[in-house]
Write a protein that holds these residues in place. Structure first.
Motif, PDB file in Angstrom:
ATOM      1  N   ALA A   1      42.950  44.581  41.545  1.00 19.94           N
ATOM      2  CA  ALA A   1      44.160  45.018  40.846  1.00 19.94           C
ATOM      3  C   ALA A   1      43.823  46.062  39.782  1.00 19.94           C
ATOM      4  O   ALA A   1      44.524  47.078  39.642  1.00 19.94           O
ATOM      5  CB  ALA A   1      44.858  43.811  40.212  1.00 19.94           C
ATOM      6  N   ALA A   2      42.736  45.837  39.038  1.00 17.72           N
ATOM      7  CA  ALA A   2      42.329  46.799  38.012  1.00 17.72           C
ATOM      8  C   ALA A   2      41.854  48.103  38.644  1.00 17.72           C
ATOM      9  O   ALA A   2      42.092  49.195  38.098  1.00 17.72           O
ATOM     10  CB  ALA A   2      41.230  46.193  37.142  1.00 17.72           C
ATOM     11  N   ASN A  35      36.560  39.018  42.800  1.00 22.53           N
ATOM     12  CA  ASN A  35      37.648  38.447  42.012  1.00 22.53           C
ATOM     13  C   ASN A  35      38.911  39.306  42.192  1.00 22.53           C
ATOM     14  O   ASN A  35      38.856  40.523  42.043  1.00 22.53           O
ATOM     15  CB  ASN A  35      37.240  38.407  40.540  1.00 22.53           C
ATOM     16  N   GLY A  43      35.305  37.808  36.841  1.00 20.45           N
ATOM     17  CA  GLY A  43      35.992  39.093  36.931  1.00 20.45           C
ATOM     18  C   GLY A  43      35.642  40.050  35.820  1.00 20.45           C
ATOM     19  O   GLY A  43      36.477  40.868  35.403  1.00 20.45           O
ATOM     20  N   SER A  87      41.318  39.977  40.379  1.00 21.32           N
ATOM     21  CA  SER A  87      41.649  40.808  39.217  1.00 21.32           C
ATOM     22  C   SER A  87      40.945  42.150  39.267  1.00 21.32           C
ATOM     23  O   SER A  87      41.439  43.148  38.722  1.00 21.32           O
ATOM     24  CB  SER A  87      41.295  40.076  37.916  1.00 21.32           C
ATOM     25  N   GLU A  94      39.484  48.106  32.857  1.00 20.78           N
ATOM     26  CA  GLU A  94      40.588  48.216  31.889  1.00 20.78           C
ATOM     27  C   GLU A  94      40.168  49.047  30.680  1.00 20.78           C
ATOM     28  O   GLU A  94      40.993  49.779  30.105  1.00 20.78           O
ATOM     29  CB  GLU A  94      41.043  46.823  31.436  1.00 20.78           C
ATOM     30  N   ALA A 138      36.621  43.754  36.027  1.00 23.42           N
ATOM     31  CA  ALA A 138      38.000  44.128  35.699  1.00 23.42           C
ATOM     32  C   ALA A 138      38.118  44.517  34.226  1.00 23.42           C
ATOM     33  O   ALA A 138      38.858  45.447  33.870  1.00 23.42           O
ATOM     34  CB  ALA A 138      38.950  42.989  36.032  1.00 23.42           C
TER      35      ALA A 138
END
Length: 267
Positions: free
Chosen positions: A26-27, A21, A252, A23, A259, A255
């Protein structure tokens, strides 16, 4: 504060589509920027697509393969390997040839399977390597892991048998839903022991380690990490071992765990 995160692949990083995924990547980038070490921790070998995943998480970090039998420093290329006990490989080969069960044997950088089955072909594709029928004797040592590919319903019965001197762990992949993978390493070698080794290399206390997984071969790592996290799609045992649960891999969920770690680093 979370300083190191161990990340399983199948069912955690990679979902049913075979992809990650967006996301999650990015995380992961935000986590690295926050000073958190990211370590792939997989039953997969240190070749094929798993090395691409590891490099994307941290191109100069420590990563775990082969259920802990291979611990690789991507900065230097060095590997900490633990070979299977003497006689184990011969026994596995004998059983495979007698029963025609699907066996794979692994060194740090190569593997061999004598099975022409469709499952063996599918698994090669999952690993991201060409399919090749290869005699077990052609695989250069040391042999660090064996793996049976079994029908999912047969794994529990196999695990209930005696396997003295060995560590066995089962895993699954959403890309091969009818298959159970039973990994075989030397006794004491597991994802949990490997995460402890990496934490020591980074000088991180296990209380500051997060581990995210979904399968029974993640249990040893979930039990030693200070922050054990299970995916929503995790096995019942993994869910019980976790302190928190995040979303499904296809949504995702990893992620979300990343976070959480980033938030801890900001406190």
């Amino acid at each position: 504060m979370i300083r190191l995160i161990g990340i399983d692949v199948d069912g955690t990083l990679v979902g049913s589509s075979g992809s990650v995924n967006p996301s999650v990547w990015a995380a992961a980038e935000r986590a690295r920027a926050a000073g958190i070490h990211l370590a792939l921790c997989s039953g997969r070998p240190a070749f094929g697509i798993s090395t691409e995943f590891a490099s994307k998480l941290d191109p100069a970090g420590w990563h775990v393969f082969q259920n802990g039998a291979s611990i690789v420093d991507f900065r230097t290329g060095s590997s900490r390997s633990t070979a299977l006990p003497p006689g184990t490989v011969d026994l596995l080969v004998s059983v495979a040839r007698r029963t025609q069960a699907i066996l794979e044997l692994y060194s740090d950088r190569e593997y061999a399977s004598e099975s022409p089955s469709e499952w063996a072909r599918q698994h090669a594709a999952l690993l991201g390597v060409p399919f090749e029928i290869r005699r077990f004797e052609s695989l250069p040592g040391p042999i660090v892991r064996g793996q049976w590919l079994l029908p999912k319903g047969e794994a529990d019965a196999f695990m209930s048998q005696s396997h003295s001197g060995l560590e066995l762990a089962t895993s699954t992949s959403p890309l091969m839903p009818d298959t159970a993978f039973v990994g075989i390493t030397a006794a004491g070698v597991s994802k949990g022991s490997a995460m402890q080794t990496i934490a020591a290399q980074y000088g991180v206390d296990m209380r500051d380690v997060m581990y995210v997984g979904d399968a029974d071969n993640d249990l040893s790592a979930l039990k030693v990490a200070g922050h054990p996290i299970a995916m929503a799609n995790a096995s019942p045992a993994a869910l019980r071992a976790a302190s928190r649960t995040v979303g499904h891999v296809d949504e995702g969920g990893l992620a979300q765990a990343l976070e959480m770690a980033i938030a801890s680093a900001r406190r």
